[in-house]
Design a protein around this motif. Structure first.
Motif, PDB file in Angstrom:
ATOM      1  N   PHE A   6     -10.945  -1.078  -4.760  1.00 32.60           N
ATOM      2  CA  PHE A   6     -10.037  -0.002  -4.372  1.00 32.60           C
ATOM      3  C   PHE A   6     -10.811   1.136  -3.708  1.00 32.60           C
ATOM      4  O   PHE A   6     -11.943   1.438  -4.098  1.00 32.60           O
ATOM      5  CB  PHE A   6      -9.283   0.548  -5.586  1.00 32.60           C
ATOM      6  N   LEU A   7     -10.198   1.782  -2.728  1.00 33.81           N
ATOM      7  CA  LEU A   7     -10.834   2.889  -2.032  1.00 33.81           C
ATOM      8  C   LEU A   7     -11.246   3.996  -2.996  1.00 33.81           C
ATOM      9  O   LEU A   7     -12.322   4.577  -2.849  1.00 33.81           O
ATOM     10  CB  LEU A   7      -9.906   3.455  -0.942  1.00 33.81           C
ATOM     11  N   SER A   8     -10.444   4.265  -4.008  1.00 30.64           N
ATOM     12  CA  SER A   8     -10.796   5.308  -4.984  1.00 30.64           C
ATOM     13  C   SER A   8     -12.105   4.961  -5.699  1.00 30.64           C
ATOM     14  O   SER A   8     -12.932   5.847  -5.957  1.00 30.64           O
ATOM     15  CB  SER A   8      -9.672   5.498  -6.000  1.00 30.64           C
ATOM     16  N   ASP A   9     -12.335   3.676  -5.987  1.00 26.50           N
ATOM     17  CA  ASP A   9     -13.590   3.254  -6.611  1.00 26.50           C
ATOM     18  C   ASP A   9     -14.751   3.361  -5.628  1.00 26.50           C
ATOM     19  O   ASP A   9     -15.864   3.731  -6.011  1.00 26.50           O
ATOM     20  CB  ASP A   9     -13.478   1.829  -7.143  1.00 26.50           C
ATOM     21  N   VAL A  10     -14.498   3.045  -4.357  1.00 24.58           N
ATOM     22  CA  VAL A  10     -15.530   3.171  -3.327  1.00 24.58           C
ATOM     23  C   VAL A  10     -16.031   4.608  -3.265  1.00 24.58           C
ATOM     24  O   VAL A  10     -17.233   4.871  -3.287  1.00 24.58           O
ATOM     25  CB  VAL A  10     -14.996   2.731  -1.947  1.00 24.58           C
ATOM     26  N   LEU A  11     -15.116   5.567  -3.212  1.00 21.54           N
ATOM     27  CA  LEU A  11     -15.485   6.975  -3.097  1.00 21.54           C
ATOM     28  C   LEU A  11     -16.252   7.448  -4.328  1.00 21.54           C
ATOM     29  O   LEU A  11     -17.201   8.229  -4.222  1.00 21.54           O
ATOM     30  CB  LEU A  11     -14.245   7.834  -2.859  1.00 21.54           C
ATOM     31  N   ARG A  12     -15.874   6.947  -5.489  1.00 16.47           N
ATOM     32  CA  ARG A  12     -16.572   7.306  -6.725  1.00 16.47           C
ATOM     33  C   ARG A  12     -17.984   6.729  -6.738  1.00 16.47           C
ATOM     34  O   ARG A  12     -18.956   7.415  -7.061  1.00 16.47           O
ATOM     35  CB  ARG A  12     -15.781   6.805  -7.935  1.00 16.47           C
ATOM     36  N   ILE A  13     -18.132   5.466  -6.338  1.00 15.21           N
ATOM     37  CA  ILE A  13     -19.433   4.812  -6.334  1.00 15.21           C
ATOM     38  C   ILE A  13     -20.362   5.449  -5.301  1.00 15.21           C
ATOM     39  O   ILE A  13     -21.550   5.631  -5.544  1.00 15.21           O
ATOM     40  CB  ILE A  13     -19.278   3.290  -6.086  1.00 15.21           C
ATOM     41  N   MET A  14     -19.831   5.814  -4.137  1.00 16.85           N
ATOM     42  CA  MET A  14     -20.635   6.468  -3.094  1.00 16.85           C
ATOM     43  C   MET A  14     -21.315   7.728  -3.613  1.00 16.85           C
ATOM     44  O   MET A  14     -22.421   8.052  -3.206  1.00 16.85           O
ATOM     45  CB  MET A  14     -19.751   6.886  -1.917  1.00 16.85           C
ATOM     46  N   ALA A  15     -20.642   8.448  -4.488  1.00 18.66           N
ATOM     47  CA  ALA A  15     -21.142   9.738  -4.977  1.00 18.66           C
ATOM     48  C   ALA A  15     -22.107   9.592  -6.159  1.00 18.66           C
ATOM     49  O   ALA A  15     -22.623  10.595  -6.645  1.00 18.66           O
ATOM     50  CB  ALA A  15     -19.974  10.629  -5.361  1.00 18.66           C
ATOM     51  N   MET A  16     -22.371   8.362  -6.609  1.00 20.17           N
ATOM     52  CA  MET A  16     -23.266   8.161  -7.745  1.00 20.17           C
ATOM     53  C   MET A  16     -24.717   8.433  -7.348  1.00 20.17           C
ATOM     54  O   MET A  16     -25.111   8.172  -6.212  1.00 20.17           O
ATOM     55  CB  MET A  16     -23.130   6.735  -8.282  1.00 20.17           C
ATOM     56  N   VAL A  17     -25.478   8.967  -8.296  1.00 23.73           N
ATOM     57  CA  VAL A  17     -26.894   9.262  -8.061  1.00 23.73           C
ATOM     58  C   VAL A  17     -27.759   8.535  -9.087  1.00 23.73           C
ATOM     59  O   VAL A  17     -27.293   8.181 -10.162  1.00 23.73           O
ATOM     60  CB  VAL A  17     -27.170  10.787  -8.123  1.00 23.73           C
ATOM     61  N   GLU A  19     -31.596   8.398 -11.360  1.00 23.52           N
ATOM     62  CA  GLU A  19     -32.203   9.303 -12.339  1.00 23.52           C
ATOM     63  C   GLU A  19     -32.856  10.526 -11.694  1.00 23.52           C
ATOM     64  O   GLU A  19     -32.968  11.589 -12.300  1.00 23.52           O
ATOM     65  CB  GLU A  19     -33.264   8.562 -13.183  1.00 23.52           C
ATOM     66  N   GLN A  20     -33.297  10.393 -10.443  1.00 25.67           N
ATOM     67  CA  GLN A  20     -33.938  11.513  -9.741  1.00 25.67           C
ATOM     68  C   GLN A  20     -32.931  12.383  -8.986  1.00 25.67           C
ATOM     69  O   GLN A  20     -33.310  13.346  -8.326  1.00 25.67           O
ATOM     70  CB  GLN A  20     -34.996  10.998  -8.740  1.00 25.67           C
ATOM     71  N   GLY A  21     -31.665  12.021  -9.039  1.00 24.58           N
ATOM     72  CA  GLY A  21     -30.630  12.795  -8.357  1.00 24.58           C
ATOM     73  C   GLY A  21     -30.393  12.387  -6.915  1.00 24.58           C
ATOM     74  O   GLY A  21     -29.681  13.067  -6.175  1.00 24.58           O
ATOM     75  N   ASN A  22     -30.960  11.251  -6.499  1.00 22.45           N
ATOM     76  CA  ASN A  22     -30.765  10.750  -5.133  1.00 22.45           C
ATOM     77  C   ASN A  22     -29.540   9.848  -5.091  1.00 22.45           C
ATOM     78  O   ASN A  22     -29.291   9.071  -6.011  1.00 22.45           O
ATOM     79  CB  ASN A  22     -31.983   9.955  -4.671  1.00 22.45           C
ATOM     80  N   PHE A  23     -28.789   9.929  -3.988  1.00 20.84           N
ATOM     81  CA  PHE A  23     -27.642   9.039  -3.828  1.00 20.84           C
ATOM     82  C   PHE A  23     -28.107   7.594  -3.781  1.00 20.84           C
ATOM     83  O   PHE A  23     -29.161   7.287  -3.215  1.00 20.84           O
ATOM     84  CB  PHE A  23     -26.862   9.373  -2.552  1.00 20.84           C
ATOM     85  N   ILE A  24     -27.313   6.692  -4.365  1.00 18.41           N
ATOM     86  CA  ILE A  24     -27.640   5.273  -4.413  1.00 18.41           C
ATOM     87  C   ILE A  24     -27.175   4.619  -3.107  1.00 18.41           C
ATOM     88  O   ILE A  24     -26.021   4.792  -2.704  1.00 18.41           O
ATOM     89  CB  ILE A  24     -26.970   4.608  -5.635  1.00 18.41           C
ATOM     90  N   PRO A  25     -28.058   3.871  -2.410  1.00 16.59           N
ATOM     91  CA  PRO A  25     -27.691   3.239  -1.137  1.00 16.59           C
ATOM     92  C   PRO A  25     -26.624   2.165  -1.308  1.00 16.59           C
ATOM     93  O   PRO A  25     -26.499   1.536  -2.361  1.00 16.59           O
ATOM     94  CB  PRO A  25     -28.993   2.614  -0.650  1.00 16.59           C
ATOM     95  N   PHE A  26     -25.859   1.950  -0.240  1.00 13.53           N
ATOM     96  CA  PHE A  26     -24.791   0.944  -0.241  1.00 13.53           C
ATOM     97  C   PHE A  26     -24.654   0.359   1.155  1.00 13.53           C
ATOM     98  O   PHE A  26     -25.213   0.875   2.134  1.00 13.53           O
ATOM     99  CB  PHE A  26     -23.462   1.554  -0.712  1.00 13.53           C
ATOM    100  N   THR A  50     -26.426   6.112   2.664  1.00 11.57           N
ATOM    101  CA  THR A  50     -26.197   7.040   1.552  1.00 11.57           C
ATOM    102  C   THR A  50     -25.333   8.193   2.043  1.00 11.57           C
ATOM    103  O   THR A  50     -25.212   8.421   3.245  1.00 11.57           O
ATOM    104  CB  THR A  50     -27.510   7.631   0.990  1.00 11.57           C
ATOM    105  N   LEU A  51     -24.733   8.897   1.105  1.00  7.86           N
ATOM    106  CA  LEU A  51     -23.997  10.105   1.467  1.00  7.86           C
ATOM    107  C   LEU A  51     -24.989  11.159   1.941  1.00  7.86           C
ATOM    108  O   LEU A  51     -26.140  11.186   1.513  1.00  7.86           O
ATOM    109  CB  LEU A  51     -23.226  10.653   0.269  1.00  7.86           C
ATOM    110  N   ALA A  52     -24.521  12.044   2.797  1.00  3.27           N
ATOM    111  CA  ALA A  52     -25.362  13.121   3.329  1.00  3.27           C
ATOM    112  C   ALA A  52     -24.938  14.438   2.705  1.00  3.27           C
ATOM    113  O   ALA A  52     -24.439  15.326   3.366  1.00  3.27           O
ATOM    114  CB  ALA A  52     -25.243  13.188   4.844  1.00  3.27           C
ATOM    115  N   GLY A  53     -25.089  14.554   1.413  1.00  7.08           N
ATOM    116  CA  GLY A  53     -24.697  15.787   0.731  1.00  7.08           C
ATOM    117  C   GLY A  53     -23.507  15.563  -0.167  1.00  7.08           C
ATOM    118  O   GLY A  53     -22.924  14.486  -0.218  1.00  7.08           O
TER     119      GLY A  53
END
Length: 101
Positions: A6-17, A19-26, A50-53
């Motif tokens: 689902f798109l809502s899950d995509v947006l949530r996963i995109m924003a995950m970081v 342990e160092q606070g870096n966005f997780i690549p997808f 990754t997200l840009a901010g």
């Protein structure tokens, strides 16, 4: 059988970081669209994105694009010099799964 997400899950996963606070690549596939220049319609598939901010933007920033209200996200795509804005509803695949609204 092909998987879906689902798109809502995509947006949530995109924003995950991590342990160092870096966005997780997808990996992502989306349809290009530039409403200002009236161009687009090309399918793009990109890996290691990754997200840009922060997806909700900075409230006190003078250049707040308001991605949440506009239904977009800025993404860092390898090989591109600056962030790319992607419309959420034009995301067709995420990490190999078909995106449904």
């Amino acid at each position: 059988m092909e998987g879906f997400i689902f798109l809502s899950d995509v947006l949530r996963i995109m924003a995950m970081v991590d342990e160092q606070g870096n966005f997780i690549p997808f990996s992502i596939t989306f349809i290009t669209c530039n409403l200002t220049e009236e161009t687009g319609g090309k399918r793009m598939t990109c890996d290691n994105v990754t997200l840009a901010g922060h997806p909700f933007g900075k409230k006190n920033s003078p250049k707040n694009a308001n991605h949440w209200m506009n239904g977009t996200r800025n993404m860092l795509i390898p090989g591109r010099p600056r962030p790319t804005t992607v419309h959420n509803v034009l995301i067709t695949r995420f990490n190999g799964e078909r995106v449904i609204i």
